[in-house]
Design a protein around this motif. Structure first.
Motif, PDB file in Angstrom:
ATOM      1  N   ASN A 422       0.833  -1.211   0.000  1.00  0.00           N
ATOM      2  CA  ASN A 422       0.000   0.000   0.000  1.00  0.00           C
ATOM      3  C   ASN A 422       0.867   1.260   0.000  1.00  0.00           C
ATOM      4  O   ASN A 422       0.526   2.255  -0.660  1.00  0.00           O
ATOM      5  CB  ASN A 422      -0.913   0.010   1.224  1.00  0.00           C
ATOM      6  N   TYR A 423       1.976   1.206   0.718  1.00  0.00           N
ATOM      7  CA  TYR A 423       2.865   2.370   0.793  1.00  0.00           C
ATOM      8  C   TYR A 423       3.489   2.673  -0.564  1.00  0.00           C
ATOM      9  O   TYR A 423       3.500   3.821  -1.014  1.00  0.00           O
ATOM     10  CB  TYR A 423       3.958   2.132   1.830  1.00  0.00           C
ATOM     11  N   PHE A 424       3.975   1.647  -1.245  1.00  0.00           N
ATOM     12  CA  PHE A 424       4.629   1.875  -2.535  1.00  0.00           C
ATOM     13  C   PHE A 424       3.615   2.265  -3.612  1.00  0.00           C
ATOM     14  O   PHE A 424       3.934   3.053  -4.511  1.00  0.00           O
ATOM     15  CB  PHE A 424       5.414   0.640  -2.962  1.00  0.00           C
ATOM     16  N   THR A 425       2.406   1.742  -3.512  1.00  0.00           N
ATOM     17  CA  THR A 425       1.354   2.186  -4.433  1.00  0.00           C
ATOM     18  C   THR A 425       1.047   3.659  -4.228  1.00  0.00           C
ATOM     19  O   THR A 425       0.930   4.431  -5.195  1.00  0.00           O
ATOM     20  CB  THR A 425       0.080   1.349  -4.227  1.00  0.00           C
ATOM     21  N   ALA A 426       0.929   4.074  -2.959  1.00  0.00           N
ATOM     22  CA  ALA A 426       0.664   5.482  -2.649  1.00  0.00           C
ATOM     23  C   ALA A 426       1.829   6.360  -3.077  1.00  0.00           C
ATOM     24  O   ALA A 426       1.632   7.483  -3.574  1.00  0.00           O
ATOM     25  CB  ALA A 426       0.396   5.646  -1.159  1.00  0.00           C
ATOM     26  N   LEU A 427       3.053   5.865  -2.905  1.00  0.00           N
ATOM     27  CA  LEU A 427       4.233   6.636  -3.292  1.00  0.00           C
ATOM     28  C   LEU A 427       4.271   6.851  -4.799  1.00  0.00           C
ATOM     29  O   LEU A 427       4.502   7.980  -5.278  1.00  0.00           O
ATOM     30  CB  LEU A 427       5.495   5.900  -2.829  1.00  0.00           C
ATOM     31  N   TYR A 428       4.031   5.808  -5.557  1.00  0.00           N
ATOM     32  CA  TYR A 428       4.046   5.937  -7.017  1.00  0.00           C
ATOM     33  C   TYR A 428       2.916   6.848  -7.490  1.00  0.00           C
ATOM     34  O   TYR A 428       3.109   7.692  -8.379  1.00  0.00           O
ATOM     35  CB  TYR A 428       3.920   4.555  -7.667  1.00  0.00           C
ATOM     36  N   ASN A 429       1.734   6.692  -6.888  1.00  0.00           N
ATOM     37  CA  ASN A 429       0.601   7.549  -7.267  1.00  0.00           C
ATOM     38  C   ASN A 429       0.906   9.017  -6.986  1.00  0.00           C
ATOM     39  O   ASN A 429       0.517   9.902  -7.760  1.00  0.00           O
ATOM     40  CB  ASN A 429      -0.657   7.123  -6.511  1.00  0.00           C
ATOM     41  N   ALA A 430       1.602   9.290  -5.893  1.00  0.00           N
ATOM     42  CA  ALA A 430       1.953  10.673  -5.563  1.00  0.00           C
ATOM     43  C   ALA A 430       2.933  11.242  -6.582  1.00  0.00           C
ATOM     44  O   ALA A 430       2.820  12.404  -6.996  1.00  0.00           O
ATOM     45  CB  ALA A 430       2.540  10.740  -4.153  1.00  0.00           C
TER      46      ALA A 430
END
Length: 448
Positions: A422-430
């Protein structure tokens, strides 16, 4: 363990290749793509063609000089019927003679010069070609912006995967340590064999995930090379890290400032298209104006019944000068209906401005909201990840002290994996939202 050693060897090989590879910051990667990407190169060729088109149209207004040489042989001379009494007074009234007029061999040579003095459509066409060149310049800028956007997204994807790989390696190392400790406790009879097997399954799944991410990273490098126009067989590495990239609310400080739509290349291109449509309408109306052309010619001609005489006998010169004024009177209303179509096209272009402005406003609003949400999500997922790591640490301590269960440890490890995903998905989306915001504001790429 053998699989893990292979993965580490692959990572080591990638690192050793990168040590001798060309290094790129994000800006350097974009600059490289601007020079080498085929899309940009083709746009540059279009710009060269636009410049050549201007010279092609300008050439119509320059003096036109032509020279020619001709030879003719009348195999059968045409006969002309004339009254016979012109040559023979004793001829009967009404009697005709079929007389030959002309020579068997004839020759001519000439030089012709013409100059366009006035043509309304020519002047507007020349101006339109310059506007078309301006459109090609803007299309080139648009191509550069598209290439820059693709490179940035691919670059950020690699940085996120690098971070993910480093954390996955730590996860594998931590789980392997726990597996060895649990195996030792099982040998001493303190834990059941099923506890060892559960950890072994978890470790195998984690190694598989690490392998998948490693392959994904290789694919991400190939994607970046493609977007840059970089040779696929050549190694490369990135010299920037995620820590060097700004991801904060500061990116949104300019959203409330009045926006200049001219910053968007799409708006600028539409303005140029409006200019072209206006010139097209004026050019059609200019078709009603007269067209004036001046001409001059100088040449020689000769004629003889035998080819030898044509060569040996003198040729006689001739010269003319002329002016031609062409006045359009009636064309069946052709220009009228062309003007109607051109005026309608101009109206369509002008009506597109409001739609484009609304579209730009919506993009700016959406990208700002998307970045805000992504930053909030990233903050929450980072907190969840820190909490999952703490729970895992406590679970392992309790387990090694004999007051916790193996299932509790495995559940904590599963929570870490979910939190990391979830963290890496949020990071990439940001990061992608950051690119989209810059794109919507027209600040993604500039020539400076």
């Amino acid at each position: 363990m053998i699989r893990l050693r292979k993965i580490c060897a692959g990572l080591f090989l990638l690192g050793s290749l990168s040590a001798n590879a060309q290094s790129f910051t994000l800006k350097e990667a974009v600059d490289y793509a601007i020079i080498h990407h085929v899309q940009v190169k083709n746009s540059q060729i279009d710009l060269q063609n636009a410049s050549a088109k201007i010279n092609e149209i300008r050439a119509i207004g320059l003096p036109q000089l032509n020279a020619g040489v001709g030879y003719g042989n009348s195999l059968i001379l045409q006969r002309v019927f004339i009254p016979a009494n012109l040559f023979n007074p004793a001829a009967k009234p009404g009697e005709l003679i079929a007389a030959k007029f002309g020579v068997t061999n004839s020759g001519q040579s000439s030089v012709n010069l013409s100059q366009l003095l006035f043509d309304g459509t020519y002047l507007l066409g020349l101006k339109a070609s310059e506007v078309y060149k301006d459109l090609s310049v803007k299309s080139l800028t648009q191509s550069k912006q598209q290439v820059a956007e693709n490179v940035m997204k691919a670059y950020y994807g690699i940085l996120v995967n690098e971070k993910r790989l480093s954390i996955l390696q730590l996860n594998v190392g931590r789980l392997d340590t726990l597996f060895k400790e649990t195996k030792a406790l099982n040998a001493q009879g303190f834990v059941e064999k099923i506890d060892v097997q559960r950890l072994e399954v978890q470790a195998n799944n984690l190694r598989t995930e690490l392998e998948n991410v490693y392959r994904l990273q290789e694919l991400s490098y190939s994607l970046l090379k493609f977007q840059m126009g970089y040779p696929m067989e050549e190694p490369m590495r990135l010299s920037e890290t995620l820590e060097q990239i700004e991801l904060s609310q500061n990116l949104l400080v300019d959203q409330d400032v009045p926006f200049n739509y001219g910053n968007r290349i799409e708006y600028s291109i539409l303005k140029t298209q409006e200019n072209l449509a206006e010139l097209d309408l004026k050019s059609i109306k200019a078709g009603y104006y007269p067209r004036l052309v001046a001409g001059a010619s100088y040449g020689y001609n000769a004629g003889a019944n035998s080819f030898g005489d044509l060569v040996t006998k003198p040729w006689f010169d001739n010269a003319t000068i002329s002016f031609s004024l062409q006045i359009p009177i009636f064309d069946g209303f052709s220009k009228k209906y062309k003007a109607i179509q051109s005026a309608n096209n101009l109206q369509k272009v002008r009506q597109s401005f409001d739609l484009l402005k609304s579209s730009i406003d919506l993009q700016r609003y959406q990208s700002a909201i998307s970045l805000k949400n992504s930053l909030e999500s990233l903050k929450e997922q980072k907190a969840n990840l820190d909490l999952a790591n703490e729970i895992s640490r406590v679970s392992r301590v309790k387990y090694t002290q004999g007051v916790g269960s193996n299932l509790e440890v495995l559940n904590a490890e599963t929570s870490i994996k979910e939190s990391q995903a979830n963290y890496f998905t949020a990071l990439y989306n940001a990061l992608i939202a950051k690119v989209e915001l810059a794109k919507s504001n027209g600040t993604l790429y500039s020539e400076q």
